[in-house]
Design a protein around this motif. Structure first.
Motif, PDB file in Angstrom:
ATOM      1  N   GLY A 125       0.812  -1.226   0.000  1.00 38.13           N
ATOM      2  CA  GLY A 125       0.000   0.000   0.000  1.00 38.13           C
ATOM      3  C   GLY A 125       0.840   1.268   0.000  1.00 38.13           C
ATOM      4  O   GLY A 125       0.345   2.342  -0.351  1.00 38.13           O
ATOM      5  N   GLU A 126       2.100   1.154   0.386  1.00 38.19           N
ATOM      6  CA  GLU A 126       2.965   2.349   0.418  1.00 38.19           C
ATOM      7  C   GLU A 126       3.635   2.620  -0.926  1.00 38.19           C
ATOM      8  O   GLU A 126       4.323   3.625  -1.077  1.00 38.19           O
ATOM      9  CB  GLU A 126       4.041   2.184   1.501  1.00 38.19           C
ATOM     10  CG  GLU A 126       3.478   2.366   2.902  1.00 38.19           C
ATOM     11  CD  GLU A 126       4.476   1.969   3.989  1.00 38.19           C
ATOM     12  OE1 GLU A 126       4.552   2.693   4.984  1.00 38.19           O
ATOM     13  OE2 GLU A 126       5.159   0.938   3.838  1.00 38.19           O
ATOM     14  N   ILE A 127       3.491   1.716  -1.885  1.00 36.03           N
ATOM     15  CA  ILE A 127       4.074   1.957  -3.211  1.00 36.03           C
ATOM     16  C   ILE A 127       3.160   2.928  -3.944  1.00 36.03           C
ATOM     17  O   ILE A 127       1.974   2.636  -4.179  1.00 36.03           O
ATOM     18  CB  ILE A 127       4.216   0.632  -4.007  1.00 36.03           C
ATOM     19  CG1 ILE A 127       5.090  -0.366  -3.246  1.00 36.03           C
ATOM     20  CG2 ILE A 127       4.771   0.893  -5.406  1.00 36.03           C
ATOM     21  CD1 ILE A 127       6.542   0.027  -3.040  1.00 36.03           C
ATOM     22  N   ALA A 133       3.097   8.010 -11.783  1.00 36.16           N
ATOM     23  CA  ALA A 133       4.095   7.150 -11.131  1.00 36.16           C
ATOM     24  C   ALA A 133       4.328   5.880 -11.935  1.00 36.16           C
ATOM     25  O   ALA A 133       3.425   5.358 -12.587  1.00 36.16           O
ATOM     26  CB  ALA A 133       3.626   6.797  -9.719  1.00 36.16           C
ATOM     27  N   VAL A 134       5.589   5.420 -11.882  1.00 37.22           N
ATOM     28  CA  VAL A 134       5.953   4.137 -12.499  1.00 37.22           C
ATOM     29  C   VAL A 134       6.637   3.292 -11.429  1.00 37.22           C
ATOM     30  O   VAL A 134       7.604   3.748 -10.810  1.00 37.22           O
ATOM     31  CB  VAL A 134       6.921   4.332 -13.689  1.00 37.22           C
ATOM     32  CG1 VAL A 134       7.364   2.973 -14.239  1.00 37.22           C
ATOM     33  CG2 VAL A 134       6.271   5.160 -14.794  1.00 37.22           C
ATOM     34  N   ALA A 135       6.129   2.093 -11.189  1.00 38.49           N
ATOM     35  CA  ALA A 135       6.775   1.180 -10.239  1.00 38.49           C
ATOM     36  C   ALA A 135       7.161  -0.105 -10.965  1.00 38.49           C
ATOM     37  O   ALA A 135       6.603  -0.433 -12.008  1.00 38.49           O
ATOM     38  CB  ALA A 135       5.835   0.875  -9.072  1.00 38.49           C
ATOM     39  N   VAL A 136       8.138  -0.797 -10.396  1.00 44.97           N
ATOM     40  CA  VAL A 136       8.670  -2.012 -11.019  1.00 44.97           C
ATOM     41  C   VAL A 136       8.293  -3.224 -10.169  1.00 44.97           C
ATOM     42  O   VAL A 136       8.364  -3.167  -8.937  1.00 44.97           O
ATOM     43  CB  VAL A 136      10.218  -1.940 -11.117  1.00 44.97           C
ATOM     44  CG1 VAL A 136      10.795  -3.223 -11.692  1.00 44.97           C
ATOM     45  CG2 VAL A 136      10.640  -0.741 -11.945  1.00 44.97           C
ATOM     46  N   ALA A 159      11.545   6.004 -10.354  1.00 46.83           N
ATOM     47  CA  ALA A 159      10.446   5.058 -10.110  1.00 46.83           C
ATOM     48  C   ALA A 159       9.958   5.214  -8.668  1.00 46.83           C
ATOM     49  O   ALA A 159      10.720   5.601  -7.782  1.00 46.83           O
ATOM     50  CB  ALA A 159      10.918   3.630 -10.365  1.00 46.83           C
ATOM     51  N   SER A 160       8.691   4.882  -8.442  1.00 49.38           N
ATOM     52  CA  SER A 160       8.134   5.109  -7.103  1.00 49.38           C
ATOM     53  C   SER A 160       8.360   3.923  -6.169  1.00 49.38           C
ATOM     54  O   SER A 160       8.079   4.034  -4.976  1.00 49.38           O
ATOM     55  CB  SER A 160       6.642   5.410  -7.197  1.00 49.38           C
ATOM     56  OG  SER A 160       5.969   4.305  -7.753  1.00 49.38           O
TER      57      SER A 160
END
Ligand code: SAM
Length: 283
Positions: A125-127, A133-136, A159-160
C-alpha cells in the motif's frame, strides 16, 4: 489554521565510542554475521560499506545502529564529522584497526567506514501508484547484482518503488547493497507472495505492462504517460510466471538483433523504465 509541524522522529540517547583492535571481539563477530541472511532477518540489520553510503543513509533518515571507522583515518574531517553525527543520532561508533575493518568488510583494502543500518521494507500500500508514477515488479529475482542494479536504475529513473514477488534474493545482502551504490536508501521496496501481489494488483487503477519474450507488442507502443504504470519483469531463467503474465494489460517485447536469447534482466528493466518515464524525464 497553520499547518501542523511534521511529527518528530523518536530521539535516541547519544551513542558510545569504543575502540576495537581484535577481530574476535563479539561486536565484530555480530557485524560479520550480517553476511548471513538468517542473521539479517533475526536482527533487522544490514551492513553498508564506505563513508558515502553511510552519509547517504543518514541523509535519507535511516536508523544507523553502529558506525565502524578506521582508527588510522579518524582525523579525516568528513569521517570525524560523520562519527559525531552518528553518535548524536544514537549510533555506537567503533574505532577499528585495519585488521578489524578487513574482517568486517571481507576485503583486503577496506574502505575507511562501514555502517550497520536498520532495514526498512514498505508495504504494498505504500508503493505510490498515483498520477504518472511508475513502479517495477520483479518476479522471483535470483541474482543479487541484478537486484542492486535494478534498484539503482529505478532510483535514477524516478520510479516510485520496486515490488519483489515470490521467493527472491534478499535486497539487504552485501552484494545487492553494493550494487545499488546508495540507492538502497532511496527506493521503497515491498515484498509479497504471488497471491498477495495478485490481490493488490486487482485493485490497481493504471496500466500493467508485462515484459515477455513472447510479447506481441513493441515496448514503445503503450501510452505510458496517461496513467500510473506497473512494469512487470520476469525471473532470470523462467521469465514471468503464467499467473503474473495473465494479469498484465499488455505483454511487450524489446526487439533484439544478433544471437542473444534475451537481455539481462537489469538491462531490460533499464530500457523499459526510461521508455516509460520518457515524457517525465527531460534535460
Ligand atoms: N529465458 C527467459 C524467458 O524466456 O523469459 C529469459 C528471461 S530474461 C533473462 C529476464 C527478464 O528480462 C524477462 O523475463 C523479461 O522480463 C526481461 N527481458 C529480457 N529481454 C527482453 C526482451 N527482449 N523483451 C522484453 N523483455 C525482456
Amino acid at each position: 489554521m497553520p499547518d501542523r509541524p511534521p511529527p518528530k522522529p523518536p530521539t535516541r540517547a547519544p551513542g558510545r565510542v569504543k575502540e576495537v583492535t581484535s577481530a574476535s571481539n563479539p561486536l565484530v563477530k555480530d557485524i560479520r554475521a550480517l553476511a548471513q541472511k538468517k542473521h539479517r532477518e533475526e536482527t533487522g540489520l544490514f551492513l553498508v560499506e564506505g563513508l558515502k553510503l553511510v552519509i547517504d543513509g543518514l541523509d535519507a533518515g535511516w536508523e544507523l545502529s553502529t558506525l565502524v571507522i578506521a582508527k588510522a583515518a579518524s582525523d579525516n574531517p568528513l569521517l570525524a564529522k560523520t562519527a559525531a553525527r552518528a553518535v548524536a543520532s544514537g549510533a555506537d561508533v567503533i574505532e577499528a584497526s585495519a585488521k578489524v575493518l578487513e574482517a568486517i568488510t571481507r576485503r583486503d583494502n577496506p574502505q575507511s567506514a562501514a555502517g550497520v543500518f536498520r532495514r526498512r521494507l514498505a508495504s504494498l500500500g505504500e508503493i505510490d501508484l498515483s498520477g504518472k508514477a511508475v513502479a517495477v515488479v520483479l518476479d522471483r529475482v535470483r541474482d543479487p547484482g541484478n537486484l542492486g542494479t535494478v534498484l539503482r536504475t529505478a532510483d535514477a529513473a524516478g520510479a516510485s518503488g520496486v515490488v519483489l514477488v515470490g521467493d527472491t534474493v534478499d535486497p539487504f545482502s552485501l552484494e545487492t547493497v553494493r550494487a545499488t551504490m546508495g540507492s538502497i536508501f532511496a527506493v521503497p521496496i515491498a515484498r509479497a507472495k504471488e497471491a498477495e501481489f495478485l490481490t493488490w494488483r486487482s485493485r490497481i487503477k493504471g496500466l500493467v505492462v508485462g515484459t515477455h519474450m513472447r510479447g506481441e507488442t513493441d515496448y514503445r507502443a503503450p501510452d505510458y504517460g496517461a496513467q500510473p504504470v506497473l512494469l512487470m519483469m520476469g525471473n532470470e531463467q523462467a521469465g514471468l510466471s503464467d499467473a503474473l503474465a495473465e494479469t498484465c494489460d499488455v505483454l511487450v517485447r524489446i526487439p533484439q538483433a544478433g544471437r542473444a536469447d534475451s537481455l539481462n534482466l537489469a538491462v531490460a528493466t533499464g530500457v523499459m523504465l526510461f521508455e516509460a518515464r520518457r515524457g517525465v524525464l527531460a534535460l
